[in-house]
Motif scaffolding. Structure first.
Motif, PDB file in Angstrom:
ATOM      1  N   VAL A  44       0.846  -1.201   0.000  1.00 25.26           N
ATOM      2  CA  VAL A  44       0.000   0.000   0.000  1.00 25.26           C
ATOM      3  C   VAL A  44       0.879   1.248   0.000  1.00 25.26           C
ATOM      4  O   VAL A  44       0.643   2.196  -0.763  1.00 25.26           O
ATOM      5  CB  VAL A  44      -0.941  -0.008   1.226  1.00 25.26           C
ATOM      6  CG1 VAL A  44      -1.659   1.328   1.333  1.00 25.26           C
ATOM      7  CG2 VAL A  44      -1.942  -1.136   1.105  1.00 25.26           C
ATOM      8  N   PHE A  45       1.915   1.228   0.829  1.00 27.78           N
ATOM      9  CA  PHE A  45       2.816   2.384   0.834  1.00 27.78           C
ATOM     10  C   PHE A  45       3.609   2.465  -0.469  1.00 27.78           C
ATOM     11  O   PHE A  45       4.034   3.548  -0.876  1.00 27.78           O
ATOM     12  CB  PHE A  45       3.731   2.352   2.058  1.00 27.78           C
ATOM     13  CG  PHE A  45       3.011   2.749   3.323  1.00 27.78           C
ATOM     14  CD1 PHE A  45       2.446   4.012   3.438  1.00 27.78           C
ATOM     15  CD2 PHE A  45       2.867   1.860   4.377  1.00 27.78           C
ATOM     16  CE1 PHE A  45       1.763   4.391   4.584  1.00 27.78           C
ATOM     17  CE2 PHE A  45       2.186   2.238   5.526  1.00 27.78           C
ATOM     18  CZ  PHE A  45       1.635   3.499   5.635  1.00 27.78           C
ATOM     19  N   GLY A  46       3.789   1.322  -1.108  1.00 26.78           N
ATOM     20  CA  GLY A  46       4.406   1.326  -2.433  1.00 26.78           C
ATOM     21  C   GLY A  46       3.558   2.108  -3.426  1.00 26.78           C
ATOM     22  O   GLY A  46       4.077   2.872  -4.244  1.00 26.78           O
ATOM     23  N   ILE A  81       8.977  10.959   0.678  1.00 23.11           N
ATOM     24  CA  ILE A  81      10.067  11.556  -0.112  1.00 23.11           C
ATOM     25  C   ILE A  81      11.322  10.686   0.003  1.00 23.11           C
ATOM     26  O   ILE A  81      12.023  10.443  -0.984  1.00 23.11           O
ATOM     27  CB  ILE A  81      10.353  12.991   0.367  1.00 23.11           C
ATOM     28  CG1 ILE A  81       9.147  13.879   0.074  1.00 23.11           C
ATOM     29  CG2 ILE A  81      11.595  13.554  -0.323  1.00 23.11           C
ATOM     30  CD1 ILE A  81       9.272  15.282   0.638  1.00 23.11           C
ATOM     31  N   VAL A  82      11.581  10.197   1.208  1.00 28.74           N
ATOM     32  CA  VAL A  82      12.746   9.323   1.402  1.00 28.74           C
ATOM     33  C   VAL A  82      12.607   8.064   0.548  1.00 28.74           C
ATOM     34  O   VAL A  82      13.562   7.656  -0.131  1.00 28.74           O
ATOM     35  CB  VAL A  82      12.901   8.938   2.889  1.00 28.74           C
ATOM     36  CG1 VAL A  82      14.020   7.924   3.061  1.00 28.74           C
ATOM     37  CG2 VAL A  82      13.172  10.165   3.721  1.00 28.74           C
ATOM     38  N   TRP A  83      11.432   7.467   0.563  1.00 28.03           N
ATOM     39  CA  TRP A  83      11.256   6.238  -0.235  1.00 28.03           C
ATOM     40  C   TRP A  83      11.568   6.487  -1.694  1.00 28.03           C
ATOM     41  O   TRP A  83      12.271   5.705  -2.343  1.00 28.03           O
ATOM     42  CB  TRP A  83       9.817   5.710  -0.120  1.00 28.03           C
ATOM     43  CG  TRP A  83       9.393   5.404   1.279  1.00 28.03           C
ATOM     44  CD1 TRP A  83      10.217   5.140   2.342  1.00 28.03           C
ATOM     45  CD2 TRP A  83       8.054   5.364   1.784  1.00 28.03           C
ATOM     46  NE1 TRP A  83       9.461   4.929   3.468  1.00 28.03           N
ATOM     47  CE2 TRP A  83       8.136   5.053   3.160  1.00 28.03           C
ATOM     48  CE3 TRP A  83       6.793   5.539   1.215  1.00 28.03           C
ATOM     49  CZ2 TRP A  83       7.009   4.922   3.968  1.00 28.03           C
ATOM     50  CZ3 TRP A  83       5.667   5.410   2.010  1.00 28.03           C
ATOM     51  CH2 TRP A  83       5.776   5.113   3.371  1.00 28.03           C
ATOM     52  N   VAL A  84      11.006   7.591  -2.213  1.00 30.50           N
ATOM     53  CA  VAL A  84      11.220   7.891  -3.632  1.00 30.50           C
ATOM     54  C   VAL A  84      12.696   8.192  -3.892  1.00 30.50           C
ATOM     55  O   VAL A  84      13.277   7.726  -4.870  1.00 30.50           O
ATOM     56  CB  VAL A  84      10.327   9.072  -4.080  1.00 30.50           C
ATOM     57  CG1 VAL A  84      10.646   9.465  -5.512  1.00 30.50           C
ATOM     58  CG2 VAL A  84       8.861   8.699  -3.952  1.00 30.50           C
ATOM     59  N   ALA A  85      13.296   8.954  -2.975  1.00 30.32           N
ATOM     60  CA  ALA A  85      14.707   9.319  -3.175  1.00 30.32           C
ATOM     61  C   ALA A  85      15.602   8.083  -3.117  1.00 30.32           C
ATOM     62  O   ALA A  85      16.516   7.936  -3.924  1.00 30.32           O
ATOM     63  CB  ALA A  85      15.131  10.341  -2.124  1.00 30.32           C
ATOM     64  N   VAL A  86      15.321   7.199  -2.166  1.00 29.87           N
ATOM     65  CA  VAL A  86      16.136   5.984  -2.054  1.00 29.87           C
ATOM     66  C   VAL A  86      15.973   5.125  -3.299  1.00 29.87           C
ATOM     67  O   VAL A  86      16.941   4.634  -3.873  1.00 29.87           O
ATOM     68  CB  VAL A  86      15.740   5.175  -0.796  1.00 29.87           C
ATOM     69  CG1 VAL A  86      16.326   3.774  -0.854  1.00 29.87           C
ATOM     70  CG2 VAL A  86      16.200   5.886   0.450  1.00 29.87           C
ATOM     71  N   LEU A 112      10.060  -0.179  -4.482  1.00 31.12           N
ATOM     72  CA  LEU A 112      11.041  -0.987  -3.753  1.00 31.12           C
ATOM     73  C   LEU A 112      11.633  -0.188  -2.594  1.00 31.12           C
ATOM     74  O   LEU A 112      11.865  -0.725  -1.509  1.00 31.12           O
ATOM     75  CB  LEU A 112      12.152  -1.444  -4.699  1.00 31.12           C
ATOM     76  CG  LEU A 112      11.671  -2.294  -5.885  1.00 31.12           C
ATOM     77  CD1 LEU A 112      12.828  -2.626  -6.810  1.00 31.12           C
ATOM     78  CD2 LEU A 112      10.983  -3.559  -5.399  1.00 31.12           C
ATOM     79  N   GLY A 113      11.835   1.115  -2.833  1.00 27.59           N
ATOM     80  CA  GLY A 113      12.359   1.985  -1.779  1.00 27.59           C
ATOM     81  C   GLY A 113      11.449   1.960  -0.564  1.00 27.59           C
ATOM     82  O   GLY A 113      11.916   1.876   0.576  1.00 27.59           O
ATOM     83  N   ALA A 114      10.138   2.023  -0.796  1.00 22.47           N
ATOM     84  CA  ALA A 114       9.180   2.011   0.316  1.00 22.47           C
ATOM     85  C   ALA A 114       9.322   0.725   1.121  1.00 22.47           C
ATOM     86  O   ALA A 114       9.417   0.739   2.350  1.00 22.47           O
ATOM     87  CB  ALA A 114       7.757   2.160  -0.222  1.00 22.47           C
ATOM     88  N   VAL A 115       9.348  -0.400   0.423  1.00 19.21           N
ATOM     89  CA  VAL A 115       9.440  -1.695   1.099  1.00 19.21           C
ATOM     90  C   VAL A 115      10.737  -1.783   1.907  1.00 19.21           C
ATOM     91  O   VAL A 115      10.737  -2.134   3.086  1.00 19.21           O
ATOM     92  CB  VAL A 115       9.390  -2.835   0.057  1.00 19.21           C
ATOM     93  CG1 VAL A 115       9.575  -4.178   0.740  1.00 19.21           C
ATOM     94  CG2 VAL A 115       8.080  -2.785  -0.713  1.00 19.21           C
TER      95      VAL A 115
END
Ligand SMILES: Nc1ncnc2c1ncn2[C@@H]1O[C@H](COP(=O)(O)OP(=O)(O)OP(=O)(O)O)[C@@H](O)[C@H]1O
Ligand SMILES: [Mg+2]
Lengths: 239, 289, 343
Positions: free
Chosen positions: C49-51, C265-270, C281-284
């Protein structure tokens, strides 16, 4: 010059632009007739680019009116003016760096599908970048970027083509090629060219307008302009 | 409606406006000079309020905090400017992300040291005083008068001192300022410290009225940025107009509705204003976006 | 030479990497779901879901360059819409209707917000800061409007998603069902957005990021396209929020606040801005680290995020994926060099 009965494609009527206290363009009027090519010359800061900005709508005049094909476009938003058929090349090469040459042209196309592909091929041929088709625009040489931007401006088959210093930063050889290119594409398209390079303007040898401190100083055939004493003093003399 | 019945709302509005102006001044000036956006600015307010709390805890007086907090704020500002902002001038996204990271770190460290609960702070003056027949908390009157004095000094500094002239020149045209021999980075550094000091001062002033917690900065951050954008960056009066807009309307609305709804309404109105005045209520000729 | 440049322009491997990775992701998640216990099923479901949420921000930030610092506003609108409506009305399919209502409401907020700001020419940092103000106020409302939002304690007893048509009834109750629904939606959205991103329209959005003025002088109504992208992005975020509320069964103000906005933002940046699958994948990945760190000490996480932002700016400005690409790019370049020299 075409006789005064024909309606001009573009008619600029007493246009001025002030930035705070500075009058960058001061009460300038000019006309462009279908199929005609003209040049605008003038020293740095004379107001040439500002005039272009008003023609294509990225700046709104403080005073005056701009008519295109008889309709008032003075207050129209930028993109609507573009859709009427006014194309522009910026002074600083302004292409989509992240996209390929082909995609740059494709985005500028008014048509889609196979018609667009045909047009892209045509323009690539004109600007001699067929070999660079799939290269990212950011990887082009400076001169090639200028050509690409001319190509972008040509893509939608505009009624009026505005070119701001198309040869800036080009080598002699590239400049000569550009002059040939312009003469070739100019057939049929009304064109206004801003230039600093006098040998280039001489090569185009067309109706020429001299701006000085925002004002229209002189206009006439390049031959006359070149001989004009006032123009020589304020502009050519400095070269 | 009599004048007397208007006094509390006018004074409430003035309190909010003066605090907003103190916090937003630094943001607006450093933005005007270098297009720098400092998301850790709210933490200067927090630092000011915590200075007050710590000093009072140690037995010091409010007045001591009022003098010490701006100094601590200025030093914190210097640190932020030297360690982070200075290296990122031309990259707004990088500046936003890095200063935001810093903001999280400062708030979290304060929370680890002092705990998540509200810190105790107390006002130096209590009781009410009489204004045009209405009685009004004396401490709030003090906030308004004191801020007005400080802002008056800031205005004087802008318009009269060499430092102020340098700042205005840099805002006008940075290249020209450099050509005139102004050390723009130094001027910017000093302006940054000044902005941080003013924010820390505001932290002391609001401390006794607010809930002093480690995370309090972000509210001031969001609000004062909003002030800068709606009012217009780069000039004293732009900040003033923005503060009056946000503080004035919010106060008026809170008499009619819950405070959060009032804030939402102010945000909505501000956004509508921007549609028609994209450069803010008092646009600065040389600052565009 | 021409053939070589052709390969550079149309990199088939690059263009197909998103669907390929999406399929791999689908298979991996499916296989894990066969062995996972209840707890891990829930973790995985929430991660997906966060993905979707991360994907929504990447569609905006990665395509147009507009960075929203308040994307949790839209996630929160979706979540609260589902929670408020499904606990207050007792009609068939209420959660599904509430989900749709939340998506529409979120789209409307984004449309209005975007219309006024983007048509006024507000871009770059100003836009980002205005979204920050938006999310601060949204979370104030969520905390203070106790009658409707439940204030700090939020709302519990949110109804699960269900579809009832006559005799047919489908309820998403078990984490496993939720996981499959989330996976399906994620994969569909990934493929649709990938399709858009690689189309002419996707190139137009990229062009807007690179040089908006140029695009306008070609006749594109650029603010309109930006508002449209912002609105769609907000609607996808609301979908994720609504799913989350219905799966978890409760909402709280942390679903609408600045911290969640920062996390996405961190998930997307990572994961790598603009890569679509990367942010998912960053979110997970990041959420798993968060869980590990928080199990040591809950106050470590904000410090870690803060340090991450600073490190990213100074050490790896293109994100972690960019860092890996840069490193591997350097290595393969070195290999190529070696190749030509020996030839
Ligand atoms: N947006 C603007 N705001 C303020 N001043 C401007 C703006 N655009 C141009 N000017 C000023 O207007 C004057 C005319 O500028 P313009 O760019 O039109 O000159 P130009 O003739 O194109 O010169 P060049 O040959 O250097 O390109 C200059 O003094 C310039 O500084
Ligand atoms: Mg020019």
């Amino acid at each position: 010059m075409p006789d005064s009965n024909t309606v001009p494609l573009l008619s600029v009527e007493s246009v001025s632009k002030r930035f705070g206290g500075l009058t960058a363009v001061d009460d300038v009027s000019l006309k462009a007739y279908a199929g005609q090519m003209q040049c605008i010359i003038g020293a740095n800061g004379a107001g040439k680019s500002t005039l272009f900005n008003m023609l294509c709508g990225s700046l709104k005049p403080t005073e005056g009116t701009i008519l295109f094909q008889g309709t008032d476009i003075t207050r129209l938003p930028l993109h609507k003016i573009a859709r009427l058929g006014i194309s522009r090349k910026f002074q600083v090469p302004s292409v989509f760096d992240e996209l390929t040459v082909e995609d740059n042209l494709d985005l500028a196309s008014k048509v889609h599908g196979s018609a667009a592909e045909r047009r892209v091929n045509e323009v690539l041929d004109t600007i001699q970048l067929t070999g660079q088709r799939f290269i990212k625009a950011s990887n082009l040489a400076h001169g090639q970027k200028q050509w690409l931007e001319i190509g972008i401006a040509l893509m939608p088959e505009p009624e009026l083509l505005l070119l701001d210093e198309p040869t800036a930063g080009m080598t002699r050889d590239e400049t000569r090629k550009t002059a040939e290119l312009l003469k070739e594409v100019q057939e049929g398209i009304t064109t206004i060219v801003i230039e600093h390079d006098m040998s280039f303007v001489r090569r185009l040898n067309c109706h020429t307008i001299v701006l000085h401190h925002g004002k229209l100083l002189r206009e006439g055939e390049f031959g006359e302009i070149e001989q004009d004493q006032v123009v020589r003093e304020v502009y050519l003399g400095k070269q | 409606m009599t004048i007397t019945s208007l006094v509390p709302s006018v004074m409430n509005a003035l309190t909010l406006i003066s605090v907003l102006m103190l916090v937003a001044m630094g943001l607006g000036i450093i933005f005007g000079m270098m297009r720098v956006i400092n998301l850790a600015h709210g933490e200067f307010v927090t630092i000011g309020a915590f200075t007050l709390s710590v000093l009072q805890e140690l037995g010091g007086s409010y007045w001591l905090a009022l003098m010490v907090a701006p100094i601590i704020g200025a030093l914190a500002g210097l640190l932020v400017e030297r360690l982070i902002v200075q290296h990122l001038y031309t990259r707004w996204l990088a500046t936003i992300l890095a200063t935001w990271g810093l903001s999280l770190i400062i708030a979290q460290i304060l929370q680890i040291i002092f705990g998540a609960g509200p810190q105790s702070v107390s006002a130096p003056i209590s009781g009410t005083m009489d204004i045009l027949g209405a009685s009004y908390p004396a401490y709030r009157v003090f906030i308004v008068l004191f801020s007005a004095a400080v802002l008056g000094l800031v205005l004087l500094m802008f318009s009269r001192s060499n430092f102020g002239l340098d700042i205005r020149t840099v805002i006008q045209d940075r290249d020209m300022a450099e050509a005139l021999g102004i050390d723009t980075k130094r001027v910017f550094s000093k302006a940054f410290m000044l902005g941080a000091a003013l924010a820390a001062l505001a932290g002391v002033l609001v401390g006794p009225l607010a809930v002093v917690i480690a995370q309090m900065g972000v509210n001031y951050l969001a609000k004062s940025f909003f002030v800068v954008i709606v009012g217009g960056a780069g000039s004293f009066w732009g900040i003033g107009a923005g503060s009056a807009f946000v503080g004035g309307l919010e106060t008026v609305f809170t008499y009619q509705m819950p405070v959060t709804l009032a804030q939402a309404l102010v945000l909505a109105l501000g956004i509508i204003v921007l549609r028609f005045r994209p450069q803010g209520i008092v646009p600065h000729a040389n600052i565009k976006w | 030479m021409k053939i070589l440049s052709a390969r550079q322009g149309r990199n088939p491997i690059r263009e197909l990497s998103t669907p390929a990775t999406a399929i791999v992701l689908g298979i991996v998640v499916f296989v894990i779901s066969l062995y996972a216990d209840y707890y891990w099923m829930m973790i995985l479901r929430d991660a997906l879901v966060f993905g979707i949420f991360a994907l929504s921000l990447d569609y905006l930030w990665g395509r147009t360059g507009l960075l929203s610092f308040g994307h949790a506003t839209f996630f929160g609108i979706g979540a609260y819409a589902v929670a408020i409506l499904s606990t207050n009305f007792d009609i068939a399919n209420i959660t599904l209707l509430a989900l749709l209502a939340g998506i529409l409401a979120s789209g409307l907020v984004a449309l209005l917000f975007g219309y006024f700001l983007l048509f006024a020419g507000v871009r770059g940092p100003y836009f980002t800061i205005m979204t920050l103000a938006l999310t601060v106020i949204a979370s104030h409302i969520a905390v203070a409007w106790v009658d409707v939002t439940g204030g700090d304690s939020g709302i519990t007893g949110v109804q699960p998603l269900s579809l009832t048509l006559g005799d047919f009834e489908f309820v998403i109750f078990a984490p496993q069902t939720g996981l499959y629904v989330a996976l399906a939606l994620l994969l569909i959205l990934l493929l649709v957005i990938w399709k858009v991103a690689t189309s002419r329209y996707g190139r137009l959005l990229k062009a807007l990021e690179v040089n908006e003025l140029r695009a306008r002088t070609l006749g594109y109504n650029t603010p309109l396209h930006l508002v449209g992208t912002f609105t769609i992005s907000a609607m996808i975020a609301a979908l994720a929020g609504g799913l989350y509320a219905s799966f978890a069964g409760y909402v709280a103000p942390d679903l609408i606040g600045l911290l969640l906005s920062t996390k996405v933002i961190v998930w997307v940046a990572v994961g790598g801005r603009g890569t679509l699958i990367g942010p998912v994948l960053g979110a997970v990945f990041v959420m798993q680290i968060e869980r590990e760190l928080s199990s040591i000490n809950t106050s470590l996480w904000p410090l870690f995020i803060g340090l991450f932002f600073i490190a990213m700016v100074f050490l790896f400005p293109n994100g972690l994926v960019g860092l890996v690409q840069d490193l591997s790019g350097k290595m393969s370049k070195n290999q190529k060099k070696g190749g030509t020299e020996s030839a």
